[in-house]
Design a protein around this motif. Structure first.
Motif, PDB file in Angstrom:
ATOM      1  N   LYS A 146       0.829  -1.211   0.000  1.00 33.84           N
ATOM      2  CA  LYS A 146       0.000   0.000   0.000  1.00 33.84           C
ATOM      3  C   LYS A 146       0.859   1.255   0.000  1.00 33.84           C
ATOM      4  O   LYS A 146       0.424   2.304  -0.438  1.00 33.84           O
ATOM      5  CB  LYS A 146      -0.961   0.000   1.186  1.00 33.84           C
ATOM      6  N   TYR A 147       2.073   1.138   0.498  1.00 34.87           N
ATOM      7  CA  TYR A 147       3.020   2.257   0.469  1.00 34.87           C
ATOM      8  C   TYR A 147       3.738   2.347  -0.881  1.00 34.87           C
ATOM      9  O   TYR A 147       4.547   3.232  -1.097  1.00 34.87           O
ATOM     10  CB  TYR A 147       4.079   2.104   1.559  1.00 34.87           C
ATOM     11  N   GLY A 148       3.477   1.395  -1.759  1.00 32.02           N
ATOM     12  CA  GLY A 148       4.139   1.419  -3.062  1.00 32.02           C
ATOM     13  C   GLY A 148       5.395   0.583  -3.114  1.00 32.02           C
ATOM     14  O   GLY A 148       6.155   0.646  -4.087  1.00 32.02           O
ATOM     15  N   VAL A 149       5.645  -0.212  -2.073  1.00 30.65           N
ATOM     16  CA  VAL A 149       6.809  -1.097  -2.082  1.00 30.65           C
ATOM     17  C   VAL A 149       6.638  -2.079  -3.235  1.00 30.65           C
ATOM     18  O   VAL A 149       5.571  -2.648  -3.434  1.00 30.65           O
ATOM     19  CB  VAL A 149       6.921  -1.841  -0.726  1.00 30.65           C
ATOM     20  N   VAL A 150       7.703  -2.239  -4.033  1.00 32.07           N
ATOM     21  CA  VAL A 150       7.584  -3.055  -5.240  1.00 32.07           C
ATOM     22  C   VAL A 150       7.823  -4.540  -5.006  1.00 32.07           C
ATOM     23  O   VAL A 150       7.400  -5.372  -5.796  1.00 32.07           O
ATOM     24  CB  VAL A 150       8.513  -2.550  -6.363  1.00 32.07           C
ATOM     25  N   ASP A 151       8.501  -4.881  -3.888  1.00 34.54           N
ATOM     26  CA  ASP A 151       8.704  -6.298  -3.589  1.00 34.54           C
ATOM     27  C   ASP A 151       8.942  -6.463  -2.100  1.00 34.54           C
ATOM     28  O   ASP A 151       9.402  -5.552  -1.417  1.00 34.54           O
ATOM     29  CB  ASP A 151       9.891  -6.854  -4.384  1.00 34.54           C
ATOM     30  N   PHE A 152       8.606  -7.628  -1.610  1.00 35.78           N
ATOM     31  CA  PHE A 152       8.703  -7.968  -0.198  1.00 35.78           C
ATOM     32  C   PHE A 152       9.317  -9.355  -0.162  1.00 35.78           C
ATOM     33  O   PHE A 152       8.664 -10.336  -0.498  1.00 35.78           O
ATOM     34  CB  PHE A 152       7.284  -7.958   0.389  1.00 35.78           C
ATOM     35  N   ILE A 153      10.593  -9.448   0.201  1.00 38.73           N
ATOM     36  CA  ILE A 153      11.337 -10.700   0.056  1.00 38.73           C
ATOM     37  C   ILE A 153      11.779 -11.224   1.420  1.00 38.73           C
ATOM     38  O   ILE A 153      12.350 -10.497   2.222  1.00 38.73           O
ATOM     39  CB  ILE A 153      12.585 -10.488  -0.829  1.00 38.73           C
ATOM     40  N   ASN A 154      11.548 -12.521   1.632  1.00 38.04           N
ATOM     41  CA  ASN A 154      12.017 -13.170   2.844  1.00 38.04           C
ATOM     42  C   ASN A 154      13.514 -13.422   2.706  1.00 38.04           C
ATOM     43  O   ASN A 154      13.974 -14.022   1.743  1.00 38.04           O
ATOM     44  CB  ASN A 154      11.266 -14.490   3.053  1.00 38.04           C
ATOM     45  N   LYS A 155      14.279 -12.962   3.697  1.00 40.46           N
ATOM     46  CA  LYS A 155      15.738 -13.086   3.654  1.00 40.46           C
ATOM     47  C   LYS A 155      16.190 -14.546   3.600  1.00 40.46           C
ATOM     48  O   LYS A 155      17.212 -14.854   2.983  1.00 40.46           O
ATOM     49  CB  LYS A 155      16.373 -12.418   4.876  1.00 40.46           C
ATOM     50  N   ASP A 156      15.436 -15.437   4.244  1.00 39.46           N
ATOM     51  CA  ASP A 156      15.823 -16.848   4.260  1.00 39.46           C
ATOM     52  C   ASP A 156      15.755 -17.481   2.880  1.00 39.46           C
ATOM     53  O   ASP A 156      16.445 -18.461   2.608  1.00 39.46           O
ATOM     54  CB  ASP A 156      14.922 -17.637   5.220  1.00 39.46           C
ATOM     55  N   LYS A 157      14.930 -16.933   2.002  1.00 45.87           N
ATOM     56  CA  LYS A 157      14.756 -17.494   0.654  1.00 45.87           C
ATOM     57  C   LYS A 157      15.515 -16.698  -0.400  1.00 45.87           C
ATOM     58  O   LYS A 157      15.430 -16.991  -1.576  1.00 45.87           O
ATOM     59  CB  LYS A 157      13.265 -17.515   0.312  1.00 45.87           C
ATOM     60  N   LEU A 158      16.249 -15.702   0.033  1.00 45.99           N
ATOM     61  CA  LEU A 158      16.908 -14.774  -0.876  1.00 45.99           C
ATOM     62  C   LEU A 158      18.183 -15.372  -1.464  1.00 45.99           C
ATOM     63  O   LEU A 158      18.985 -15.971  -0.762  1.00 45.99           O
ATOM     64  CB  LEU A 158      17.257 -13.487  -0.118  1.00 45.99           C
ATOM     65  N   ASP A 159      18.337 -15.213  -2.774  1.00 43.91           N
ATOM     66  CA  ASP A 159      19.606 -15.536  -3.427  1.00 43.91           C
ATOM     67  C   ASP A 159      19.928 -14.419  -4.413  1.00 43.91           C
ATOM     68  O   ASP A 159      19.121 -13.514  -4.639  1.00 43.91           O
ATOM     69  CB  ASP A 159      19.570 -16.908  -4.112  1.00 43.91           C
ATOM     70  N   GLY A 160      21.094 -14.469  -4.988  1.00 45.83           N
ATOM     71  CA  GLY A 160      21.568 -13.400  -5.867  1.00 45.83           C
ATOM     72  C   GLY A 160      20.680 -13.145  -7.061  1.00 45.83           C
ATOM     73  O   GLY A 160      20.381 -11.991  -7.399  1.00 45.83           O
ATOM     74  N   SER A 161      20.228 -14.209  -7.717  1.00 46.73           N
ATOM     75  CA  SER A 161      19.398 -14.015  -8.912  1.00 46.73           C
ATOM     76  C   SER A 161      18.034 -13.440  -8.547  1.00 46.73           C
ATOM     77  O   SER A 161      17.480 -12.612  -9.272  1.00 46.73           O
ATOM     78  CB  SER A 161      19.246 -15.321  -9.690  1.00 46.73           C
ATOM     79  N   MET A 162      17.491 -13.851  -7.400  1.00 51.14           N
ATOM     80  CA  MET A 162      16.200 -13.314  -6.959  1.00 51.14           C
ATOM     81  C   MET A 162      16.336 -11.824  -6.651  1.00 51.14           C
ATOM     82  O   MET A 162      15.478 -11.030  -7.035  1.00 51.14           O
ATOM     83  CB  MET A 162      15.714 -14.047  -5.704  1.00 51.14           C
ATOM     84  N   LEU A 163      17.430 -11.457  -5.977  1.00 51.84           N
ATOM     85  CA  LEU A 163      17.648 -10.059  -5.648  1.00 51.84           C
ATOM     86  C   LEU A 163      17.849  -9.227  -6.914  1.00 51.84           C
ATOM     87  O   LEU A 163      17.273  -8.145  -7.055  1.00 51.84           O
ATOM     88  CB  LEU A 163      18.852  -9.913  -4.718  1.00 51.84           C
ATOM     89  N   LYS A 164      18.627  -9.736  -7.853  1.00 56.05           N
ATOM     90  CA  LYS A 164      18.864  -9.034  -9.126  1.00 56.05           C
ATOM     91  C   LYS A 164      17.540  -8.816  -9.853  1.00 56.05           C
ATOM     92  O   LYS A 164      17.244  -7.721 -10.327  1.00 56.05           O
ATOM     93  CB  LYS A 164      19.818  -9.837  -9.999  1.00 56.05           C
ATOM     94  N   GLU A 165      16.713  -9.846  -9.924  1.00 57.48           N
ATOM     95  CA  GLU A 165      15.415  -9.749 -10.596  1.00 57.48           C
ATOM     96  C   GLU A 165      14.498  -8.753  -9.882  1.00 57.48           C
ATOM     97  O   GLU A 165      13.812  -7.949 -10.524  1.00 57.48           O
ATOM     98  CB  GLU A 165      14.747 -11.122 -10.655  1.00 57.48           C
ATOM     99  N   ALA A 166      14.502  -8.784  -8.549  1.00 54.71           N
ATOM    100  CA  ALA A 166      13.664  -7.859  -7.777  1.00 54.71           C
ATOM    101  C   ALA A 166      14.086  -6.416  -8.027  1.00 54.71           C
ATOM    102  O   ALA A 166      13.241  -5.532  -8.215  1.00 54.71           O
ATOM    103  CB  ALA A 166      13.743  -8.194  -6.288  1.00 54.71           C
ATOM    104  N   ILE A 167      15.397  -6.163  -8.063  1.00 53.13           N
ATOM    105  CA  ILE A 167      15.891  -4.802  -8.302  1.00 53.13           C
ATOM    106  C   ILE A 167      15.533  -4.352  -9.712  1.00 53.13           C
ATOM    107  O   ILE A 167      15.030  -3.233  -9.911  1.00 53.13           O
ATOM    108  CB  ILE A 167      17.414  -4.728  -8.059  1.00 53.13           C
ATOM    109  N   GLU A 168      15.754  -5.204 -10.707  1.00 52.59           N
ATOM    110  CA  GLU A 168      15.412  -4.845 -12.089  1.00 52.59           C
ATOM    111  C   GLU A 168      13.918  -4.584 -12.240  1.00 52.59           C
ATOM    112  O   GLU A 168      13.508  -3.601 -12.860  1.00 52.59           O
ATOM    113  CB  GLU A 168      15.870  -5.947 -13.052  1.00 52.59           C
ATOM    114  N   ASN A 169      13.089  -5.455 -11.660  1.00 51.57           N
ATOM    115  CA  ASN A 169      11.638  -5.263 -11.724  1.00 51.57           C
ATOM    116  C   ASN A 169      11.214  -4.000 -10.983  1.00 51.57           C
ATOM    117  O   ASN A 169      10.321  -3.274 -11.430  1.00 51.57           O
ATOM    118  CB  ASN A 169      10.897  -6.471 -11.153  1.00 51.57           C
TER     119      ASN A 169
END
Length: 181
Positions: free
Chosen positions: A63-86
């Protein structure tokens, strides 16, 4: 990660494409920062990193306009790269939509050639002035002018010359007025 110094830089006009924001901060949670970011004119894309799987927190963040909400335990480099690009792509789309909205709003109230208020804005401002005068028991003035023989300018020299006469006339009149006139 956003710290208060970075937030101060954003508020002072520095621009960032994307911010990675930890949901839990030393001095509170991300929402106090999101409140402040929401007040800035050109907010960056925000991605929240968290250890919390609470859907209500994710919904509140979105609702604040956050574009992604990622659980740190499931985070990897490709997921982070994709989230930033998106996130950056979403921010750019949002900025483009804002520019288009502002352009359409301007077109709906101002003459494209002269930059002066068009009849729709005039009618609105005149209505406001009449109501204000009645409410505050004061008077106002409306000055109307006409360009004599303007049709002859268009017919003799062409529409480009007529457009230039309108632009120059509008600029000269505007230079004689206050911003509130």
């Amino acid at each position: 990660f956003v710290y208060n110094a970075t937030l101060d830089r954003i508020i002072d006009g520095d621009t960032f494409d994307c911010i990675l924001l930890d949901h839990k901060l030393d001095d509170g949670d991300a929402f106090s920062l999101l409140d402040k970011l929401a007040q800035t004119e050109d907010s960056p894309a925000v991605i929240i990193l968290t250890n919390n799987d609470d859907v209500n927190i994710a919904v509140r963040a979105m609702k604040y306009g956050v574009v992604d909400f990622i659980n740190k335990d499931k985070l990897d480099g490709s997921m982070l790269k994709e989230a930033i690009e998106n996130g950056i792509e979403a921010r750019n789309r949002h900025l483009a939509l804002d520019r288009e909205k502002n352009a359409l709003q301007r077109m709906s109230f101002y003459n494209e050639l002269t930059g002066l208020a068009n009849r729709h804005l005039l009618a609105d401002r005149l209505t406001q002035a009449i109501k204000s005068a009645g409410r505050n028991r004061h008077v106002f003035a409306l000055f109307v002018m006409d360009l004599n023989l303007f049709k002859d300018v268009n017919d003799t020299y062409g529409h480009d010359a007529g457009d230039e006469v309108l632009r120059v006339t509008a600029a000269r009149i505007s230079n004689c007025l206050r911003d509130t006139d």
